[in-house]
Scaffold this motif. Sequence first.
Motif, mmCIF file in Angstrom:
data_model
loop_
_atom_site.group_PDB
_atom_site.id
_atom_site.type_symbol
_atom_site.label_atom_id
_atom_site.label_comp_id
_atom_site.label_asym_id
_atom_site.label_seq_id
_atom_site.Cartn_x
_atom_site.Cartn_y
_atom_site.Cartn_z
ATOM 1 N N MET A 1 0.889 -1.251 -0.067
ATOM 2 C CA MET A 1 -0.012 -0.107 -0.088
ATOM 3 C C MET A 1 1.000 1.324 0.098
ATOM 4 S SD MET A 1 -3.025 -1.156 0.201
ATOM 5 C CE MET A 1 -4.302 -0.148 0.997
ATOM 6 N N ARG A 2 0.372 2.162 -1.056
ATOM 7 C CA ARG A 2 1.172 3.375 -0.651
ATOM 8 C C ARG A 2 0.183 4.733 -0.820
ATOM 9 N NH1 ARG A 2 5.307 3.817 -5.616
ATOM 10 N NH2 ARG A 2 6.115 5.567 -4.378
ATOM 11 N N SER A 127 -1.157 3.289 -13.775
ATOM 12 C CA SER A 127 0.129 3.205 -14.505
ATOM 13 C C SER A 127 1.251 3.877 -13.774
ATOM 14 C CB SER A 127 -0.021 3.577 -15.924
ATOM 15 O OG SER A 127 1.113 3.673 -16.654
ATOM 16 N N ILE A 128 1.111 4.867 -13.162
ATOM 17 C CA ILE A 128 1.905 5.674 -12.395
ATOM 18 C C ILE A 128 2.448 4.839 -11.131
ATOM 19 C CG2 ILE A 128 2.399 7.725 -11.207
ATOM 20 C CD1 ILE A 128 0.869 9.397 -13.315
ATOM 21 N N ALA A 129 1.505 4.579 -10.384
ATOM 22 C CA ALA A 129 1.451 3.859 -9.168
ATOM 23 C C ALA A 129 2.305 2.493 -9.216
ATOM 24 C CB ALA A 129 0.082 3.583 -8.493
ATOM 25 N N SER A 134 10.047 4.859 -6.698
ATOM 26 C CA SER A 134 10.204 5.545 -5.533
ATOM 27 C C SER A 134 9.734 4.974 -4.362
ATOM 28 C CB SER A 134 10.012 6.980 -5.667
ATOM 29 O OG SER A 134 8.870 7.260 -5.475
ATOM 30 N N ALA A 135 10.359 5.347 -2.886
ATOM 31 C CA ALA A 135 10.010 4.511 -1.770
ATOM 32 C C ALA A 135 8.841 5.062 -0.966
ATOM 33 C CB ALA A 135 11.198 4.547 -0.961
ATOM 34 N N PRO A 180 -4.279 -3.220 -3.907
ATOM 35 C CA PRO A 180 -5.154 -4.030 -4.691
ATOM 36 C C PRO A 180 -6.588 -3.528 -4.790
ATOM 37 C CG PRO A 180 -3.938 -5.457 -3.067
ATOM 38 C CD PRO A 180 -3.438 -3.975 -2.840
ATOM 39 N N GLN A 181 -6.984 -2.808 -3.787
ATOM 40 C CA GLN A 181 -8.559 -2.092 -3.746
ATOM 41 C C GLN A 181 -8.283 -0.851 -3.517
ATOM 42 O OE1 GLN A 181 -10.637 -5.132 -1.458
ATOM 43 N NE2 GLN A 181 -11.770 -5.593 -3.060
ATOM 44 N N PRO A 182 -7.783 0.299 -4.335
ATOM 45 C CA PRO A 182 -7.411 1.654 -4.058
ATOM 46 C C PRO A 182 -8.627 2.230 -3.486
ATOM 47 C CG PRO A 182 -6.593 0.953 -6.355
ATOM 48 C CD PRO A 182 -7.631 -0.313 -5.970
ATOM 49 N N GLN A 183 -8.471 3.005 -2.604
ATOM 50 C CA GLN A 183 -9.761 3.939 -2.128
ATOM 51 C C GLN A 183 -9.202 5.276 -1.827
ATOM 52 O OE1 GLN A 183 -10.924 2.564 1.783
ATOM 53 N NE2 GLN A 183 -9.148 1.377 2.081
ATOM 54 N N ALA A 184 -10.092 6.297 -1.980
ATOM 55 C CA ALA A 184 -9.954 7.824 -1.485
ATOM 56 C C ALA A 184 -10.367 7.849 -0.002
ATOM 57 C CB ALA A 184 -10.921 8.503 -2.145
ATOM 58 N N LEU A 185 -9.556 8.299 0.736
ATOM 59 C CA LEU A 185 -9.318 8.452 2.213
ATOM 60 C C LEU A 185 -10.313 9.905 2.582
ATOM 61 C CD1 LEU A 185 -6.035 7.233 3.313
ATOM 62 C CD2 LEU A 185 -8.026 5.863 2.900
#
Length: 198
Positions: A1-2, A127-129, A134-135, A180-185
Amino acid sequence: MRSIYFISHPDVVISPLVPITHWPLSERGRARMAAALSQPWVPGISAVYCSTEQKAIDGAQILAEHRGLAPTQVAALGENDRSSTGYLPLAEFETVADAFFAQPGQSVRGWETAAHAQARIVAAVASIAEADTSAGALGIVSHGAVGTLLYCHLTGQPISRRWDQPANGGGNYFTVQWGPQPQALSWWLPIDGVAPAP
C-alpha cells in the motif's frame, strides 16, 4: 500500500486569447501552492507527476523543487478535453460543465465525455502507481474535473458533479490509499488549509 496525493492546480490566469492548456498559475495560485508546502504529508513525497498543461506544470514544479525532485509530465493526467469550445464565459462554462457530469456517456458540444475522461485518468494513475519505483508517497498535480471522476471511481459513486471540488479557485487535494483495492480516504480538502466558503 502507498499513499497518493491527488492535487488540483490552484488559481490560474484566465485569458480568452490563450489556449486553455497554456494558462499559467496566477500570483494567488502560486502563493497557495507555496502554502501547500507546509502540509504535513509533503515531506513524505518521493515523486511528483503532473499533466502537460501549464497550470499543472507550474504547481508541480513548486512542489517538486521543494522536495529536491523534478516533476514527470504525463499527458493522460490532463483535464477533460474542451478544445472543441475553447474558452467559455463563466456562466456558459458552468452550464456545459453541468451537462458534462450529468450525461457522462455523451459528448457535450464536442467535449471529451466524462466516461472516457474517467477511464483515462484512472488508467493513468494506476500506471503511475505501478511503475513508480520511489519509496514514499506520490504527488500528482492535475485538474479538478478529472480528479472528481477519479474520486467517483475510487468511492464507487456514479459520475456526478455533486463530488466536484469546492468552488474556491481550485487548489484542493484528496488522499488515495493505493493497493489491490484503491480507495480515496477523504473528499477534496484545500491545499492551503483554508476551508472553502459554504
